[in-house]
Design an enzyme around this catalytic site. Structure first.
Site, PDB file in Angstrom:
ATOM      1  CG  MET A  30      -1.875  -1.208   1.174  1.00 42.40           C
ATOM      2  SD  MET A  30      -3.413  -0.962   2.077  1.00 42.40           S
ATOM      3  CE  MET A  30      -2.794  -0.647   3.715  1.00 42.40           C
ATOM      4  CG  LEU A  33       7.481   1.519  -0.932  1.00 41.59           C
ATOM      5  CD1 LEU A  33       8.352   1.352  -2.174  1.00 41.59           C
ATOM      6  CD2 LEU A  33       6.620   0.286  -0.713  1.00 41.59           C
ATOM      7  CG  HIS A  37       6.999  -2.098   1.991  1.00 34.15           C
ATOM      8  ND1 HIS A  37       6.915  -0.989   2.786  1.00 34.15           N
ATOM      9  CD2 HIS A  37       5.781  -2.671   2.015  1.00 34.15           C
ATOM     10  CE1 HIS A  37       5.694  -0.879   3.270  1.00 34.15           C
ATOM     11  NE2 HIS A  37       4.979  -1.890   2.824  1.00 34.15           N
TER      12      HIS A  37
HETATM   13  O1  PAF Z   1      -0.069  -5.890   3.515  1.00 33.79           O
HETATM   14  C1  PAF Z   1      -0.478  -4.937   2.822  1.00 33.79           C
HETATM   15  O2  PAF Z   1       0.191  -3.928   2.641  1.00 33.79           O
HETATM   16  C2  PAF Z   1      -1.855  -5.031   2.204  1.00 33.79           C
HETATM   17  O3  PAF Z   1      -2.750  -5.681   3.043  1.00 33.79           O
HETATM   18  C3  PAF Z   1      -1.847  -5.673   0.807  1.00 33.79           C
HETATM   19  C4  PAF Z   1      -1.384  -7.114   0.872  1.00 33.79           C
HETATM   20  C5  PAF Z   1      -0.944  -4.880  -0.110  1.00 33.79           C
HETATM   21  C6  PAF Z   1      -3.258  -5.658   0.219  1.00 33.79           C
HETATM   22  O4  PAF Z   1      -3.747  -4.372   0.095  1.00 33.79           O
END
Ligand code: PAF
Length: 284
Positions: A30, A33, A37
């Site tokens: 989402m 970052l 991530h």
């Molecule tokens: O973990 C996340 O950031 C969110 O739940 C995802 C997997 C990107 C789905 O929106």
């Protein structure tokens, strides 16, 4: 690095990778970052030839009164970080593209969604699985990477992959932490200095669980007691749950001799934070 702002552009990219015989790695995010991530990207790069990251704040997984509107968004920063760490393409659609008017079909998770995060956030996992299913269809990944911090999400995505026969490898990547133990989260930006000190109680409590386990404690109630003891010492941290559970069913265990997860959630100044540990592994 390519920027793919629309579904047709992502589909064309996916087709090109397939034609070239490349293995596709997907890192769903989402945005906002952080190193957690980037660890997912590293893992995806190790296991595939072309990595696509999605950046989409999925409204379907936020409940009323949650932080959808204030969730941190900075696509320019995310794109530049993604490029620096070797992402080949960023898919960043709008809400209208992902959920055009009349889009009402949802992916409903199984019973493991009912407790813990699912109980605290009704509808959350339906939103997560629906968007992840769409991303899987669009990017056709051979491998998809998710973080251990959202352990219940990872379990439910794994069940969806199995139940819907998705031909992909799901990889769960260990939680990345600050040097003092705080699990990285996009929501940590909401914390001020005292809030951050309170939040540190979560990882300290998990460490206490691990130490008790290493010292031979196997009784889940006793381990939960140790965890709560540490949490209670952190003013400003309102505990929502402490769960000592089986990593598959997410049901509470009666003994911790098999694989066991200790998961917890708490609120600091209205910010909801989660963390977990696999007993025997320690804070990794
Ligand atoms: O973990 C996340 O950031 C969110 O739940 C995802 C997997 C990107 C789905 O929106």
């Amino acid at each position: 690095m390519l920027h793919l702002p629309t579904i047709p552009e992502l589909r064309a990219w996916t087709r090109d990778q397939r034609v070239a015989g490349r293995r596709i790695g997907l890192v769903p995010t989402m945005g906002a970052l952080h190193q957690g991530h980037l660890a997912l990207v590293d893992e995806a790069r190790r296991r595939s030839d072309a990595v696509v990251m999605s950046v989409f704040v999925n409204p379907l997984q936020f409940g009323p009164g949650e932080d959808l509107t204030r969730y941190p968004r900075d696509l320019a920063r995310d794109r530049s970080l993604a490029g620096e760490c070797g992402v080949d393409a960023v898919f960043a659609p709008t809400e209208a593209m992902m959920y055009p008017p009349g889009s009402t079909t949802r992916v409903v998770p199984g019973p493991a969604s009912k407790r813990w995060e699912g109980a605290a956030r009704p509808g959350h996992f339906t939103g997560v699985l629906t968007v992840v299913a769409k991303l899987f269809h669009l990017a056709e990944p051979d491998v998809a990477c998710f973080g251990q911090k959202d352990f219940q999400q990872a379990v439910l995505v794994r069940q969806m992959v199995r139940d819907l026969d998705w031909p992909l490898e799901l990889v769960v990547v260990p939680t990345v932490r600050e040097p003092d133990g705080l699990a990285l989260s996009s929501r940590n930006v909401y914390l001020d200095a005292p809030g951050r000190r309170s939040a540190l109680g979560l990882s300290m409590a998990l460490r206490a669980a691990h130490e008790a386990w290493r010292a031979g404690e196997r009784d889940p109630a006793a381990i939960e007691g140790r965890v709560r003891g540490v949490l209670d010492n952190h003013a400003g941290l309102a505990v929502e749950y402490v769960a000592v559970v089986d990593p598959e069913t997410l049901e509470p265990v009666s003994q911790t001799s098999g694989a066991t997860i200790v998961a917890l959630a708490g609120r600091v100044d209205g910010t909801r934070l989660i963390d977990n540990i696999v007993l025997g592994q320690g804070l990794v």
